[in-house]
Motif scaffolding. Structure first.
Motif, PDB file in Angstrom:
ATOM      1  N   TYR A  29      17.640 -14.762  27.905  1.00 37.54           N
ATOM      2  CA  TYR A  29      17.512 -13.378  28.340  1.00 37.54           C
ATOM      3  C   TYR A  29      18.880 -12.709  28.410  1.00 37.54           C
ATOM      4  O   TYR A  29      19.067 -11.590  27.941  1.00 37.54           O
ATOM      5  N   LEU A  30      19.858 -13.402  29.009  1.00 38.01           N
ATOM      6  CA  LEU A  30      21.204 -12.846  29.098  1.00 38.01           C
ATOM      7  C   LEU A  30      21.811 -12.633  27.713  1.00 38.01           C
ATOM      8  O   LEU A  30      22.461 -11.613  27.460  1.00 38.01           O
ATOM      9  N   ILE A  31      21.590 -13.570  26.824  1.00 37.99           N
ATOM     10  CA  ILE A  31      22.088 -13.417  25.453  1.00 37.99           C
ATOM     11  C   ILE A  31      21.421 -12.216  24.790  1.00 37.99           C
ATOM     12  O   ILE A  31      22.071 -11.426  24.112  1.00 37.99           O
ATOM     13  N   ASP A  32      20.121 -12.043  25.011  1.00 36.56           N
ATOM     14  CA  ASP A  32      19.408 -10.879  24.475  1.00 36.56           C
ATOM     15  C   ASP A  32      19.944  -9.572  25.058  1.00 36.56           C
ATOM     16  O   ASP A  32      19.832  -8.520  24.439  1.00 36.56           O
ATOM     17  N   LYS A  33      20.524  -9.647  26.252  1.00 41.76           N
ATOM     18  CA  LYS A  33      21.112  -8.468  26.899  1.00 41.76           C
ATOM     19  C   LYS A  33      22.586  -8.324  26.537  1.00 41.76           C
ATOM     20  O   LYS A  33      23.347  -7.668  27.215  1.00 41.76           O
ATOM     21  N   ASP A  34      22.996  -8.982  25.468  1.00 41.40           N
ATOM     22  CA  ASP A  34      24.332  -8.841  24.866  1.00 41.40           C
ATOM     23  C   ASP A  34      25.459  -9.570  25.570  1.00 41.40           C
ATOM     24  O   ASP A  34      26.618  -9.149  25.468  1.00 41.40           O
ATOM     25  N   VAL A  35      25.159 -10.654  26.270  1.00 37.51           N
ATOM     26  CA  VAL A  35      26.245 -11.492  26.778  1.00 37.51           C
ATOM     27  C   VAL A  35      26.989 -12.032  25.563  1.00 37.51           C
ATOM     28  O   VAL A  35      26.374 -12.543  24.623  1.00 37.51           O
ATOM     29  N   LYS A  36      28.302 -11.867  25.552  1.00 36.62           N
ATOM     30  CA  LYS A  36      29.118 -12.292  24.407  1.00 36.62           C
ATOM     31  C   LYS A  36      29.522 -13.755  24.502  1.00 36.62           C
ATOM     32  O   LYS A  36      29.669 -14.431  23.495  1.00 36.62           O
TER      33      LYS A  36
ATOM     34  N   MET B 148      16.433 -10.001  37.430  1.00 33.30           N
ATOM     35  CA  MET B 148      17.704  -9.925  36.776  1.00 33.30           C
ATOM     36  C   MET B 148      17.964  -8.526  36.240  1.00 33.30           C
ATOM     37  O   MET B 148      19.117  -8.100  36.224  1.00 33.30           O
ATOM     38  N   GLU B 149      16.930  -7.862  35.820  1.00 31.64           N
ATOM     39  CA  GLU B 149      17.105  -6.518  35.253  1.00 31.64           C
ATOM     40  C   GLU B 149      17.743  -5.570  36.271  1.00 31.64           C
ATOM     41  O   GLU B 149      18.643  -4.801  35.931  1.00 31.64           O
ATOM     42  N   GLU B 150      17.300  -5.630  37.501  1.00 30.67           N
ATOM     43  CA  GLU B 150      17.873  -4.777  38.548  1.00 30.67           C
ATOM     44  C   GLU B 150      19.346  -5.096  38.768  1.00 30.67           C
ATOM     45  O   GLU B 150      20.158  -4.189  38.982  1.00 30.67           O
TER      46      GLU B 150
ATOM     47  N   GLY C   1      12.258 -23.439  26.773  1.00 29.05           N
ATOM     48  CA  GLY C   1      11.018 -23.449  27.525  1.00 29.05           C
ATOM     49  C   GLY C   1      11.255 -23.626  29.011  1.00 29.05           C
ATOM     50  O   GLY C   1      10.430 -23.237  29.820  1.00 29.05           O
ATOM     51  N   SER C   2      12.391 -24.224  29.383  1.00 27.17           N
ATOM     52  CA  SER C   2      12.681 -24.363  30.806  1.00 27.17           C
ATOM     53  C   SER C   2      13.033 -22.988  31.369  1.00 27.17           C
ATOM     54  O   SER C   2      13.452 -22.090  30.656  1.00 27.17           O
ATOM     55  N   GLY C   3      12.866 -22.834  32.662  1.00 27.20           N
ATOM     56  CA  GLY C   3      13.180 -21.558  33.301  1.00 27.20           C
ATOM     57  C   GLY C   3      14.631 -21.173  33.108  1.00 27.20           C
ATOM     58  O   GLY C   3      14.952 -20.026  32.814  1.00 27.20           O
ATOM     59  N   TYR C   4      15.528 -22.147  33.240  1.00 27.57           N
ATOM     60  CA  TYR C   4      16.952 -21.851  33.095  1.00 27.57           C
ATOM     61  C   TYR C   4      17.275 -21.452  31.654  1.00 27.57           C
ATOM     62  O   TYR C   4      18.015 -20.492  31.425  1.00 27.57           O
ATOM     63  N   ALA C   5      16.721 -22.147  30.683  1.00 24.43           N
ATOM     64  CA  ALA C   5      16.958 -21.812  29.273  1.00 24.43           C
ATOM     65  C   ALA C   5      16.451 -20.406  28.973  1.00 24.43           C
ATOM     66  O   ALA C   5      17.104 -19.647  28.256  1.00 24.43           O
ATOM     67  N   ARG C   6      15.309 -20.037  29.548  1.00 24.70           N
ATOM     68  CA  ARG C   6      14.792 -18.674  29.333  1.00 24.70           C
ATOM     69  C   ARG C   6      15.724 -17.635  29.946  1.00 24.70           C
ATOM     70  O   ARG C   6      15.927 -16.562  29.368  1.00 24.70           O
ATOM     71  N   GLU C   7      16.310 -17.943  31.094  1.00 23.32           N
ATOM     72  CA  GLU C   7      17.263 -17.015  31.714  1.00 23.32           C
ATOM     73  C   GLU C   7      18.512 -16.850  30.845  1.00 23.32           C
ATOM     74  O   GLU C   7      19.012 -15.738  30.670  1.00 23.32           O
TER      75      GLU C   7
ATOM     76  N   ASP D 298      25.849 -25.747  33.166  1.00 20.58           N
ATOM     77  CA  ASP D 298      26.379 -25.493  31.830  1.00 20.58           C
ATOM     78  C   ASP D 298      25.318 -24.780  30.989  1.00 20.58           C
ATOM     79  O   ASP D 298      24.261 -25.344  30.702  1.00 20.58           O
ATOM     80  N   PRO D 299      25.560 -23.530  30.604  1.00 19.99           N
ATOM     81  CA  PRO D 299      24.554 -22.793  29.845  1.00 19.99           C
ATOM     82  C   PRO D 299      24.353 -23.342  28.438  1.00 19.99           C
ATOM     83  O   PRO D 299      23.301 -23.152  27.848  1.00 19.99           O
TER      84      PRO D 299
END
Length: 55
Positions: free
Chosen positions: A34-41, A1-3, A25-31, A16-17
């Motif tokens: 991660y997006l929220i940590d990368k400033d998704v508003k 995802m970083e790339e 803990g699920s893979g999707y929840a971690r993704e 639905d996010p």
């Protein structure tokens, strides 16, 4: 995802996010986290089962 982020790509989600954040803990929840940590508003519903991540 970083790339993909560095390349300026848009992110669309097929699930639905908001409902899956409860399954931490699920893979999707971690993704999503991660997006929220990368400033998704916000995540915008663009069709019946398609969400777009908005920075």
């Amino acid at each position: 995802m970083e790339e993909q982020l560095k390349a300026g790509k848009e992110f669309y989600l097929s699930h639905d996010p908001f409902s899956l954040l409860n399954g931490t803990g699920s893979g999707y929840a971690r993704e999503i986290e991660y997006l929220i940590d990368k400033d998704v508003k916000e995540f915008i519903l663009v069709s019946e089962s398609l969400w777009k991540a908005v920075w």
